[in-house]
Design a protein around this motif. Structure first.
Motif, PDB file in Angstrom:
ATOM      1  N   THR A  11      42.854  24.714  44.997  1.00 15.39           N
ATOM      2  CA  THR A  11      41.668  25.271  44.331  1.00 15.39           C
ATOM      3  C   THR A  11      41.419  26.702  44.764  1.00 15.39           C
ATOM      4  O   THR A  11      41.111  27.571  43.933  1.00 15.39           O
ATOM      5  CB  THR A  11      40.439  24.399  44.641  1.00 15.39           C
ATOM      6  OG1 THR A  11      40.666  23.075  44.151  1.00 15.39           O
ATOM      7  CG2 THR A  11      39.192  24.968  43.985  1.00 15.39           C
ATOM      8  N   VAL A  12      41.562  26.969  46.051  1.00 12.23           N
ATOM      9  CA  VAL A  12      41.384  28.333  46.547  1.00 12.23           C
ATOM     10  C   VAL A  12      42.407  29.267  45.915  1.00 12.23           C
ATOM     11  O   VAL A  12      42.085  30.392  45.497  1.00 12.23           O
ATOM     12  CB  VAL A  12      41.492  28.358  48.082  1.00 12.23           C
ATOM     13  CG1 VAL A  12      41.504  29.797  48.595  1.00 12.23           C
ATOM     14  CG2 VAL A  12      40.341  27.591  48.709  1.00 12.23           C
ATOM     15  N   LEU A  13      43.654  28.802  45.802  1.00 12.86           N
ATOM     16  CA  LEU A  13      44.700  29.635  45.204  1.00 12.86           C
ATOM     17  C   LEU A  13      44.447  29.865  43.714  1.00 12.86           C
ATOM     18  O   LEU A  13      44.673  30.972  43.200  1.00 12.86           O
ATOM     19  CB  LEU A  13      46.065  28.975  45.406  1.00 12.86           C
ATOM     20  CG  LEU A  13      46.568  28.885  46.851  1.00 12.86           C
ATOM     21  CD1 LEU A  13      47.913  28.175  46.896  1.00 12.86           C
ATOM     22  CD2 LEU A  13      46.673  30.273  47.480  1.00 12.86           C
ATOM     23  N   THR A  47      43.761  33.467  42.145  1.00  9.84           N
ATOM     24  CA  THR A  47      44.634  33.989  41.093  1.00  9.84           C
ATOM     25  C   THR A  47      43.824  34.458  39.894  1.00  9.84           C
ATOM     26  O   THR A  47      44.099  35.521  39.319  1.00  9.84           O
ATOM     27  CB  THR A  47      45.641  32.917  40.655  1.00  9.84           C
ATOM     28  OG1 THR A  47      46.409  32.499  41.792  1.00  9.84           O
ATOM     29  CG2 THR A  47      46.576  33.459  39.584  1.00  9.84           C
ATOM     30  N   LEU A  48      42.838  33.668  39.503  1.00 12.69           N
ATOM     31  CA  LEU A  48      41.974  34.070  38.386  1.00 12.69           C
ATOM     32  C   LEU A  48      41.229  35.362  38.701  1.00 12.69           C
ATOM     33  O   LEU A  48      41.082  36.237  37.830  1.00 12.69           O
ATOM     34  CB  LEU A  48      40.983  32.948  38.066  1.00 12.69           C
ATOM     35  CG  LEU A  48      41.567  31.676  37.443  1.00 12.69           C
ATOM     36  CD1 LEU A  48      40.484  30.620  37.282  1.00 12.69           C
ATOM     37  CD2 LEU A  48      42.210  31.979  36.096  1.00 12.69           C
ATOM     38  N   ALA A  49      40.758  35.492  39.940  1.00  9.02           N
ATOM     39  CA  ALA A  49      40.047  36.709  40.331  1.00  9.02           C
ATOM     40  C   ALA A  49      40.965  37.927  40.262  1.00  9.02           C
ATOM     41  O   ALA A  49      40.566  38.998  39.783  1.00  9.02           O
ATOM     42  CB  ALA A  49      39.476  36.557  41.740  1.00  9.02           C
ATOM     43  N   LEU A  78      42.892  42.857  37.483  1.00 13.18           N
ATOM     44  CA  LEU A  78      43.958  43.620  36.840  1.00 13.18           C
ATOM     45  C   LEU A  78      43.634  43.903  35.382  1.00 13.18           C
ATOM     46  O   LEU A  78      43.953  44.978  34.861  1.00 13.18           O
ATOM     47  CB  LEU A  78      45.283  42.855  36.939  1.00 13.18           C
ATOM     48  CG  LEU A  78      45.899  42.760  38.334  1.00 13.18           C
ATOM     49  CD1 LEU A  78      47.125  41.867  38.309  1.00 13.18           C
ATOM     50  CD2 LEU A  78      46.256  44.140  38.861  1.00 13.18           C
ATOM     51  N   ASP A  79      43.001  42.944  34.721  1.00 17.56           N
ATOM     52  CA  ASP A  79      42.638  43.160  33.325  1.00 17.56           C
ATOM     53  C   ASP A  79      41.610  44.286  33.206  1.00 17.56           C
ATOM     54  O   ASP A  79      41.677  45.097  32.278  1.00 17.56           O
ATOM     55  CB  ASP A  79      42.085  41.863  32.741  1.00 17.56           C
ATOM     56  CG  ASP A  79      41.810  41.984  31.256  1.00 17.56           C
ATOM     57  OD1 ASP A  79      42.720  42.388  30.511  1.00 17.56           O
ATOM     58  OD2 ASP A  79      40.682  41.682  30.825  1.00 17.56           O
ATOM     59  N   GLY A  98      44.654  46.375  32.325  1.00 17.12           N
ATOM     60  CA  GLY A  98      44.927  45.527  31.165  1.00 17.12           C
ATOM     61  C   GLY A  98      46.106  44.613  31.431  1.00 17.12           C
ATOM     62  O   GLY A  98      47.200  45.072  31.768  1.00 17.12           O
ATOM     63  N   LEU A  99      45.903  43.297  31.286  1.00 14.39           N
ATOM     64  CA  LEU A  99      46.968  42.337  31.575  1.00 14.39           C
ATOM     65  C   LEU A  99      48.144  42.484  30.620  1.00 14.39           C
ATOM     66  O   LEU A  99      49.290  42.259  30.995  1.00 14.39           O
ATOM     67  CB  LEU A  99      46.414  40.905  31.495  1.00 14.39           C
ATOM     68  CG  LEU A  99      45.626  40.418  32.707  1.00 14.39           C
ATOM     69  CD1 LEU A  99      45.122  39.007  32.468  1.00 14.39           C
ATOM     70  CD2 LEU A  99      46.492  40.461  33.956  1.00 14.39           C
TER      71      LEU A  99
END
Length: 265
Positions: free
Chosen positions: A237-239, A243-245, A250-251, A255-256
């Motif tokens: 869950t932490v990973l 990753t989402l953060a 980056l977006d 921009g992804l």
């Protein structure tokens, strides 16, 4: 203008749900208060996140994996940029052989690489060190950095570079001010893929890692093989959240689509 029909949208919705569902289940299980993996649960609890915070082995393995990923991805990118420029710009003897050699770790099974590295480091008597582990990761992740960097350099026009040289700019200035900004998305994307691959590498690392150089994937593998408690779900869950953060950051930053697809400036 083409628009997706109902069945197309339904198919894509089901496909995305199929991909995301396991992640949602893992995250849900991490909030159980039971001493075993169970879903549904009687109530929500942060028990396993507290256990993760107090598990020094997991915390040390995370920081080691993070440091190893940063070092290996950076060195792999530093090697990939000049290699990509040389391969894409010059038609020299053995270019195909060199390209295949640099990309060969993609075609060799991780188990074979792990055994080869273990044998080599044992004969050289340098096994068990962070330096040896870093070298193996640089070799393994180099193809990921090279492929995206090479894609951004192929077909790159050199008129601007020639103009800069004719105006008196030095070679390093031309690279830093002209070439690098034009291949930036490929370099960033290659670095990210190299970092992810290094951070997630398990099969090869199992052969090279020692109790003093245990990475997070190896620690998670050892935890799963020894116990059935939901501690691993808390790590996952932490990973996932981390990753989402990073993806959101980056977006917002570049921009992804430009980072992952490698869109040129």
């Amino acid at each position: 203008m083409y628009r997706n029909g109902f069945f197309s949208l339904a198919f894509h919705t089901l496909f995305i749900a199929f991909i995301v569902a396991p992640l949602v289940v893992v995250m849900a299980v991490s909030f159980t208060g039971e001493g075993y993996i169970s879903l549904p649960t009687d109530g929500l609890s942060l028990r396993w996140f507290h256990a993760l915070w107090e598990n020094q082995e997991m915390v040390d393995a995370f920081w080691l994996s993070l440091k190893l990923g940063l070092v290996s991805a950076t060195f792999a990118t530093l090697l990939a940029v000049p290699a990509a420029l040389a391969i894409s710009r010059y038609n020299f003897p053995g270019r195909g052989v060199i390209t295949g050699f640099l990309l060969s770790p993609l075609m060799i099974p991780s188990v074979v690489l792990g055994i080869a590295f273990l044998r080599f480091f044992s004969l050289a008597q340098i096994g068990g060190s962070l330096w040896a582990l870093s070298v193996t990761h640089v070799i393994v992740v180099l193809p990921y950095a090279l492929r995206l960097t090479l894609a951004s350099t192929i077909g790159l026009e050199r008129d601007v570079e020639q103009a800069a040289l004719s105006l008196g700019a030095g070679r390093f200035t031309v690279f830093w001010r002209v070439i690098l900004p034009r291949i930036r998305t490929g370099v960033i994307g290659g670095w990210l893929l190299a970092f992810i691959q290094s951070f997630d590498e398990l099969t090869m690392t199992v052969f090279v890692a020692t109790p003093g150089t245990t990475t997070l994937p190896v620690a998670m593998y050892n935890q799963i093989s020894q116990t059935i408690d939901p501690l691993i779900t808390a790590v996952s869950t932490v990973l996932i959240v981390g990753t989402l953060a990073v993806m959101v950051f980056l977006d917002r930053l570049v921009g992804l689509d430009r980072v992952l697809i490698g869109e040129k400036q």
